[in-house]
Design an enzyme around this catalytic site. Structure first.
Site, PDB file in Angstrom:
ATOM      1  N   SER A 148       0.620  -1.216  -0.110  1.00  0.00           N
ATOM      2  CA  SER A 148       0.001   0.087   0.061  1.00  0.00           C
ATOM      3  C   SER A 148       0.793   1.381  -0.111  1.00  0.00           C
ATOM      4  CB  SER A 148      -1.032   0.011   1.140  1.00  0.00           C
ATOM      5  OG  SER A 148      -1.615   1.201   1.420  1.00  0.00           O
ATOM      6  N   TYR A 163      -1.755  -0.827  10.523  1.00  0.00           N
ATOM      7  CA  TYR A 163      -1.852  -0.860   9.149  1.00  0.00           C
ATOM      8  C   TYR A 163      -0.572  -0.518   8.217  1.00  0.00           C
ATOM      9  CZ  TYR A 163      -3.711  -0.964   4.243  1.00  0.00           C
ATOM     10  OH  TYR A 163      -3.917  -1.273   2.905  1.00  0.00           O
ATOM     11  N   LYS A 167       2.036  -2.739   6.491  1.00  0.00           N
ATOM     12  CA  LYS A 167       2.540  -2.447   4.912  1.00  0.00           C
ATOM     13  C   LYS A 167       4.102  -2.068   4.592  1.00  0.00           C
ATOM     14  CE  LYS A 167      -1.474  -3.673   3.221  1.00  0.00           C
ATOM     15  NZ  LYS A 167      -1.717  -4.978   2.639  1.00  0.00           N
TER      16      LYS A 167
END
Length: 259
Positions: A148, A163, A167
């Site tokens: 991402s 998150y 990533k």
């Protein structure tokens, strides 16, 4: 070989984790249309089976569903053996399974932090190791990880430290494997999407508000992407067209990280 022949995936076998819906499904469709036979590996078997049936009907290529919890090593090893029993080899692995939770770090229960790490990075460790052993024996293969832009920048205004951290780990994991496994003819790359309108995010975009306004303000193209806009990069990395590409991060974010 013509330039178009380089994108041909006929007779190649591709495993896509989290492939039943969203980004995984869209990228799987692109690979199937290029000729690949697919394994849709998902914890939701019914959706995986439905997606596999759609691919077979739309492309004429073989597609099977596999129920697997990618955070469970026994499930992963069983999946790899089932794929080998069915097809005899594995050419492409697309590590796509992932989750995201907007929780302030000071309020995040430790079990939720671990869950984010398990699904977003540890699953890639388990699946890549199991499939990688097959590819090492074959002395060829390509692995594509979904990271991402959140592994490159910190998103705002939503709190998502877990998150972002996971990533970022995916990107370094990709580069590390690319370095270690190049000698085995295995290429490892990652696609880093920006804000995409998927089943998981469509309600956010429908509601609008300050968060969506902020997202779009920092996206020069002024709109979210759609899953189909990742298909070209997925096909490129899966095919011989990218034969000299490994350890790379392809960012597809409407210009967000260019600012």
């Amino acid at each position: 070989m013509s330039v178009w022949d380089q994108f041909n995936l006929k007779n190649r076998i591709a495993i896509i984790t989290g492939g039943a819906t969203g980004l995984g499904k869209a990228m799987g469709q692109g690979l199937a249309e290029a000729g690949a036979n697919l394994v849709i590996a998902d914890i939701n078997y019914n959706l995986a089976k439905q997606t596999a049936n759609e691919f077979e009907m739309n492309t004429g290529n073989k597609a099977i569903a596999c129920k697997v919890d990618v955070t469970n090593i026994d499930d992963v090893e069983t999946m790899v053996q089932d794929v080998l029993n069915e097809f005899g080899h594995i050419d492409i692995l697309f590590n796509n399974a992932g989750i995201n939770e907007h929780i302030k770090f000071e309020d995040m229960p430790y079990d939720r932090w671990l869950k984010n790490m398990d699904v977003n990075i540890n699953s890639m460790v388990l699946v890549s190791q199991a499939v990688g052993k097959v590819m090492i024996q074959q002395q060829k293969g390509t692995i594509i990880n979904t990271s991402s832009m959140s592994g490159i920048i910190v998103n705002t205004p939503q709190p998502q430290a877990a998150y972002n951290t996971s990533k970022g780990a995916v990107i370094m994991f990709t580069k590390s494997l690319a370095s270690e496994w190049a000698k085995h003819g295995i290429r490892v790359n990652t696609i880093a999407p920006g804000y995409m309108k998927t089943e998981l995010t469509k309600d956010y975009f429908a509601q609008g508000g300050d968060m969506i306004d902020t997202w779009m303000k920092f996206t020069p193209l002024g709109r979210p992407g759609v899953p189909e806009e990742l298909q070209g990069a997925a096909l490129y990395l899966a095919s011989d067209a990218s034969s000299f590409v490994t350890g790379s991060v392809i960012t597809i974010d409407g210009g967000y990280t260019a600012l």
